[in-house]
Design a protein around this motif. Structure first.
Motif, PDB file in Angstrom:
ATOM      1  N   ASP A 195     -13.793  39.914  14.347  1.00 42.19           N
ATOM      2  CA  ASP A 195     -13.951  38.994  13.212  1.00 42.19           C
ATOM      3  C   ASP A 195     -14.050  37.557  13.712  1.00 42.19           C
ATOM      4  O   ASP A 195     -13.463  36.627  13.141  1.00 42.19           O
ATOM      5  CB  ASP A 195     -12.760  39.142  12.252  1.00 42.19           C
ATOM      6  N   ALA A 196     -14.800  37.372  14.810  1.00 37.18           N
ATOM      7  CA  ALA A 196     -14.820  36.090  15.510  1.00 37.18           C
ATOM      8  C   ALA A 196     -15.456  34.955  14.711  1.00 37.18           C
ATOM      9  O   ALA A 196     -15.137  33.796  14.934  1.00 37.18           O
ATOM     10  CB  ALA A 196     -15.541  36.251  16.847  1.00 37.18           C
ATOM     11  N   VAL A 197     -16.364  35.278  13.781  1.00 34.70           N
ATOM     12  CA  VAL A 197     -17.011  34.216  13.000  1.00 34.70           C
ATOM     13  C   VAL A 197     -16.046  33.668  11.948  1.00 34.70           C
ATOM     14  O   VAL A 197     -15.965  32.460  11.729  1.00 34.70           O
ATOM     15  CB  VAL A 197     -18.299  34.737  12.333  1.00 34.70           C
ATOM     16  N   GLU A 198     -15.296  34.538  11.294  1.00 31.37           N
ATOM     17  CA  GLU A 198     -14.387  34.120  10.231  1.00 31.37           C
ATOM     18  C   GLU A 198     -13.047  33.621  10.768  1.00 31.37           C
ATOM     19  O   GLU A 198     -12.403  32.775  10.156  1.00 31.37           O
ATOM     20  CB  GLU A 198     -14.139  35.282   9.267  1.00 31.37           C
ATOM     21  N   SER A 199     -12.619  34.158  11.903  1.00 33.47           N
ATOM     22  CA  SER A 199     -11.294  33.829  12.424  1.00 33.47           C
ATOM     23  C   SER A 199     -11.215  32.394  12.929  1.00 33.47           C
ATOM     24  O   SER A 199     -12.121  31.907  13.611  1.00 33.47           O
ATOM     25  CB  SER A 199     -10.928  34.785  13.562  1.00 33.47           C
ATOM     26  N   SER A 200     -10.111  31.727  12.627  1.00 33.90           N
ATOM     27  CA  SER A 200      -9.895  30.359  13.108  1.00 33.90           C
ATOM     28  C   SER A 200      -9.461  30.344  14.569  1.00 33.90           C
ATOM     29  O   SER A 200      -9.269  29.272  15.149  1.00 33.90           O
ATOM     30  CB  SER A 200      -8.823  29.669  12.255  1.00 33.90           C
ATOM     31  N   LEU A 201      -9.334  31.520  15.181  1.00 29.95           N
ATOM     32  CA  LEU A 201      -8.921  31.604  16.579  1.00 29.95           C
ATOM     33  C   LEU A 201     -10.115  31.703  17.525  1.00 29.95           C
ATOM     34  O   LEU A 201      -9.935  31.797  18.739  1.00 29.95           O
ATOM     35  CB  LEU A 201      -8.009  32.824  16.781  1.00 29.95           C
ATOM     36  N   TYR A 202     -11.338  31.685  16.969  1.00 29.79           N
ATOM     37  CA  TYR A 202     -12.541  31.811  17.788  1.00 29.79           C
ATOM     38  C   TYR A 202     -13.479  30.628  17.567  1.00 29.79           C
ATOM     39  O   TYR A 202     -13.520  30.044  16.481  1.00 29.79           O
ATOM     40  CB  TYR A 202     -13.283  33.112  17.462  1.00 29.79           C
ATOM     41  N   TYR A 203     -14.260  30.314  18.591  1.00 32.85           N
ATOM     42  CA  TYR A 203     -15.256  29.249  18.511  1.00 32.85           C
ATOM     43  C   TYR A 203     -16.587  29.736  17.931  1.00 32.85           C
ATOM     44  O   TYR A 203     -17.464  28.931  17.649  1.00 32.85           O
ATOM     45  CB  TYR A 203     -15.535  28.673  19.902  1.00 32.85           C
ATOM     46  N   ASN A 204     -16.780  31.039  17.785  1.00 28.80           N
ATOM     47  CA  ASN A 204     -18.057  31.585  17.309  1.00 28.80           C
ATOM     48  C   ASN A 204     -18.364  31.114  15.897  1.00 28.80           C
ATOM     49  O   ASN A 204     -17.474  31.054  15.042  1.00 28.80           O
ATOM     50  CB  ASN A 204     -18.018  33.107  17.319  1.00 28.80           C
ATOM     51  N   ILE A 205     -19.638  30.801  15.655  1.00 38.17           N
ATOM     52  CA  ILE A 205     -20.046  30.361  14.323  1.00 38.17           C
ATOM     53  C   ILE A 205     -21.115  31.261  13.712  1.00 38.17           C
ATOM     54  O   ILE A 205     -21.515  31.073  12.574  1.00 38.17           O
ATOM     55  CB  ILE A 205     -20.558  28.906  14.344  1.00 38.17           C
ATOM     56  N   LYS A 206     -21.624  32.253  14.466  1.00 38.54           N
ATOM     57  CA  LYS A 206     -22.569  33.214  13.903  1.00 38.54           C
ATOM     58  C   LYS A 206     -22.440  34.545  14.622  1.00 38.54           C
ATOM     59  O   LYS A 206     -21.850  34.638  15.696  1.00 38.54           O
ATOM     60  CB  LYS A 206     -24.004  32.688  13.966  1.00 38.54           C
ATOM     61  N   LEU A 207     -23.015  35.596  14.012  1.00 40.14           N
ATOM     62  CA  LEU A 207     -22.829  36.953  14.508  1.00 40.14           C
ATOM     63  C   LEU A 207     -23.548  37.239  15.815  1.00 40.14           C
ATOM     64  O   LEU A 207     -23.197  38.167  16.526  1.00 40.14           O
ATOM     65  CB  LEU A 207     -23.304  37.964  13.457  1.00 40.14           C
ATOM     66  N   THR A 208     -24.559  36.464  16.130  1.00 41.34           N
ATOM     67  CA  THR A 208     -25.307  36.714  17.351  1.00 41.34           C
ATOM     68  C   THR A 208     -25.846  35.412  17.903  1.00 41.34           C
ATOM     69  O   THR A 208     -26.012  34.446  17.164  1.00 41.34           O
ATOM     70  CB  THR A 208     -26.486  37.687  17.106  1.00 41.34           C
TER      71      THR A 208
ATOM     72  N   LYS B  43     -12.797  14.839  10.221  1.00 41.05           N
ATOM     73  CA  LYS B  43     -14.092  15.044  10.868  1.00 41.05           C
ATOM     74  C   LYS B  43     -14.025  14.669  12.346  1.00 41.05           C
ATOM     75  O   LYS B  43     -14.537  15.390  13.210  1.00 41.05           O
ATOM     76  CB  LYS B  43     -15.162  14.208  10.159  1.00 41.05           C
ATOM     77  N   GLU B  44     -13.398  13.541  12.647  1.00 44.27           N
ATOM     78  CA  GLU B  44     -13.265  13.096  14.035  1.00 44.27           C
ATOM     79  C   GLU B  44     -12.448  14.111  14.843  1.00 44.27           C
ATOM     80  O   GLU B  44     -12.794  14.465  15.970  1.00 44.27           O
ATOM     81  CB  GLU B  44     -12.585  11.729  14.084  1.00 44.27           C
ATOM     82  N   ALA B  45     -11.360  14.597  14.243  1.00 40.33           N
ATOM     83  CA  ALA B  45     -10.511  15.580  14.920  1.00 40.33           C
ATOM     84  C   ALA B  45     -11.270  16.866  15.176  1.00 40.33           C
ATOM     85  O   ALA B  45     -11.201  17.441  16.268  1.00 40.33           O
ATOM     86  CB  ALA B  45      -9.266  15.853  14.076  1.00 40.33           C
TER      87      ALA B  45
ATOM     88  N   ALA C 154     -13.917  22.818   8.185  1.00 40.85           N
ATOM     89  CA  ALA C 154     -13.239  23.808   7.344  1.00 40.85           C
ATOM     90  C   ALA C 154     -12.074  24.457   8.084  1.00 40.85           C
ATOM     91  O   ALA C 154     -10.997  24.670   7.522  1.00 40.85           O
ATOM     92  CB  ALA C 154     -14.230  24.865   6.876  1.00 40.85           C
ATOM     93  N   THR C 155     -12.284  24.770   9.375  1.00 43.03           N
ATOM     94  CA  THR C 155     -11.222  25.384  10.174  1.00 43.03           C
ATOM     95  C   THR C 155     -10.056  24.428  10.354  1.00 43.03           C
ATOM     96  O   THR C 155      -8.881  24.808  10.252  1.00 43.03           O
ATOM     97  CB  THR C 155     -11.762  25.807  11.552  1.00 43.03           C
ATOM     98  N   THR C 156     -10.364  23.144  10.608  1.00 41.87           N
ATOM     99  CA  THR C 156      -9.301  22.143  10.767  1.00 41.87           C
ATOM    100  C   THR C 156      -8.474  22.028   9.495  1.00 41.87           C
ATOM    101  O   THR C 156      -7.237  21.975   9.545  1.00 41.87           O
ATOM    102  CB  THR C 156      -9.905  20.771  11.124  1.00 41.87           C
ATOM    103  N   ILE C 157      -9.141  22.001   8.351  1.00 42.41           N
ATOM    104  CA  ILE C 157      -8.429  21.889   7.072  1.00 42.41           C
ATOM    105  C   ILE C 157      -7.537  23.108   6.849  1.00 42.41           C
ATOM    106  O   ILE C 157      -6.392  22.979   6.415  1.00 42.41           O
ATOM    107  CB  ILE C 157      -9.430  21.736   5.905  1.00 42.41           C
ATOM    108  N   ARG C 158      -8.068  24.306   7.176  1.00 44.77           N
ATOM    109  CA  ARG C 158      -7.262  25.521   7.016  1.00 44.77           C
ATOM    110  C   ARG C 158      -5.994  25.447   7.870  1.00 44.77           C
ATOM    111  O   ARG C 158      -4.914  25.843   7.442  1.00 44.77           O
ATOM    112  CB  ARG C 158      -8.079  26.759   7.395  1.00 44.77           C
ATOM    113  N   ARG C 159      -6.134  24.942   9.086  1.00 42.86           N
ATOM    114  CA  ARG C 159      -4.976  24.862   9.977  1.00 42.86           C
ATOM    115  C   ARG C 159      -3.965  23.829   9.496  1.00 42.86           C
ATOM    116  O   ARG C 159      -2.755  24.022   9.631  1.00 42.86           O
ATOM    117  CB  ARG C 159      -5.440  24.528  11.400  1.00 42.86           C
ATOM    118  N   LEU C 160      -4.454  22.741   8.934  1.00 42.13           N
ATOM    119  CA  LEU C 160      -3.553  21.717   8.409  1.00 42.13           C
ATOM    120  C   LEU C 160      -2.713  22.252   7.254  1.00 42.13           C
ATOM    121  O   LEU C 160      -1.592  21.800   7.015  1.00 42.13           O
ATOM    122  CB  LEU C 160      -4.358  20.488   7.950  1.00 42.13           C
TER     123      LEU C 160
END
Length: 248
Positions: free
Chosen positions: A82-95, A215-217, A226-232
């Motif tokens: 689940d690398a695209v959805e997970s906040s633990l991965y850098y992947n942004i697309k399936l391939t 955004k800068e962070a 979106a990932t940064t906001i989720r983590r905050l």
């Protein structure tokens, strides 16, 4: 018996500082040495630039004996983790293959259902939260901006979606994709965001570093906004803190 020679491999690169990972593929006869290759994902490259190559390590997950098999294995492993959805991965697309791979994927309905399951109920970071007036205004503002598609100007993304019989999501994806150079926003995306009135900008602290905006962070640590906001908003990331909030 003749022994088959592997064509390439699917790997996982790990950031030893924060534990984030990236899944990708590599061929053995690539121009630059496959032995030191860490990956070329957008957010992964930003993270490498920030933390340095010496803070990353790579492990091979599996090997493939053809280009087709390599592409299939990469996509399967990205889905499995689940690398695209997970906040633990850098992947942004399936391939890593260019183009609109979801739209042309014969298994897109299966993928759509998997994504729906992963983002349903309490798994969705917006679960139980009402959409704020700002969120609603931001979406309306973006969807009502003019776009030019293959030489034809549409007054808004919504109008383009109706005329081309597509979802607004697909229109938005192609406007942001290098694979569709004739799909353009008349007003650049970053300017659309800035024009929304009273948009809150947070001063945040991440891993001991203070940033003047989310955004800068996000750019500095190599993840999406979106990932940064989720983590905050997630207690599992205690080193992600909102320090203050001000209005532009």
């Amino acid at each position: 018996m003749e022994r088959k020679v592997p064509y390439g491999f699917v790997y996982e690169t790990i950031n030893m500082v924060n534990g984030m990972k990236y899944i990708g593929k590599c061929i053995y006869h690539r121009q630059n040495s496959w032995r030191t290759y860490l990956g070329s994902g957008l957010y992964l490259k930003r993270a490498i630039a920030k933390y340095g190559k010496n803070n990353f390590k790579r492990r091979i997950l599996c090997q493939a004996y053809s280009d087709e098999e390599l592409n299939i294995l990469e996509e399967q492993l990205i889905k499995m983790y689940d690398a695209v959805e997970s906040s633990l991965y850098y992947n942004i697309k399936l391939t890593s293959i260019g183009g609109d791979t979801f739209i042309t994927n014969p298994h897109k309905e299966i993928t759509r259902e998997l994504k729906r399951q992963h983002m349903s109920g309490k798994k969705n970071h917006q679960y139980g939260k009402a959409k704020t007036p700002h969120m609603i205004a931001s979406v309306k503002e973006a969807n009502n901006r003019a776009v030019m598609i293959e030489g034809i100007t549409y007054r808004s993304q919504s109008e383009a979606a109706r005329c081309l019989n597509m979802n607004v999501t697909t229109i938005n994806y192609r406007l942001d994709s290098d694979a569709y150079p004739t799909w353009e926003r008349v007003v650049p995306k970053n300017k659309v965001i800035r024009k929304v009135n009273n948009h809150p900008t947070c001063t945040v602290e991440i891993d001991g570093v203070i940033y003047s905006s989310i955004k800068e962070a996000s750019y500095d640590i190599g993840v999406s906004v979106a990932t940064t906001i989720r983590r905050l908003d997630n207690n599992e990331f205690p080193t992600y803190k909102r320090l203050s909030e001000r209005l532009r």
